[in-house]
Design an enzyme around this catalytic site. Structure first.
Site, short mmCIF file in Angstrom:
data_model
loop_
_atom_site.label_atom_id
_atom_site.label_comp_id
_atom_site.label_asym_id
_atom_site.label_seq_id
_atom_site.Cartn_x
_atom_site.Cartn_y
_atom_site.Cartn_z
N LYS A 1 -12.38 14.73 10.02
CA LYS A 1 -12.57 14.82 8.57
C LYS A 1 -13.28 13.59 8.01
O LYS A 1 -14.09 13.70 7.09
CB LYS A 1 -11.24 15.06 7.85
N TYR B 1 -7.75 14.97 13.96
CA TYR B 1 -8.01 15.59 12.66
C TYR B 1 -8.60 14.55 11.70
O TYR B 1 -9.61 14.81 11.03
CB TYR B 1 -6.71 16.16 12.09
#
Length: 113
Positions: A26, A22
């Site tokens: 991002k 993640y």
């Protein structure tokens, strides 16, 4: 010109050892925002921004974290209103900005770098 708003994450501004994939994804979005804002990116007339909430107040997050303090969660309506303001040219940060959404005591404040 056009407005491009990409979904970043406040958590990805620091190491994310418990959610490595993640954080990497991002952080890549953050890099994309700052790169696309450059005149030589191929999108010279685009105004590019990254939206970086910490936790969004969604049904899925409510279900996954039923005992969490929701006073720090950003309402989706705030995000929608903010993007509408930008579309209409109000309170538009500089192109390439990463806009953090800080929610405390159920009040959300955007800030950018």
């Amino acid at each position: 010109g056009c407005l491009v708003v990409l979904p970043g994450a406040a958590a990805a501004r620091a190491p994310t050892p418990g959610m490595l994939a993640y954080g990497v994804a991002k952080a890549a979005v953050h890099h994309l925002v700052t790169s696309l804002a450059r005149k030589s990116s191929g999108l010279p007339d685009a105004h590019v921004l990254g939206l970086l909430p910490m936790t969004l107040d969604t049904p899925m997050n409510r279900s996954a974290m039923p005992t969490a303090d929701r006073s720090t969660w950003t309402p989706l309506s705030f995000c929608a209103d903010l993007v509408m303001d930008w579309c209409e040219g109000r309170n538009l940060p500089p192109s390439g900005s990463l806009v953090s959404l800080i929610t405390k005591d159920s009040k959300t404040t955007p800030s950018w770098t």
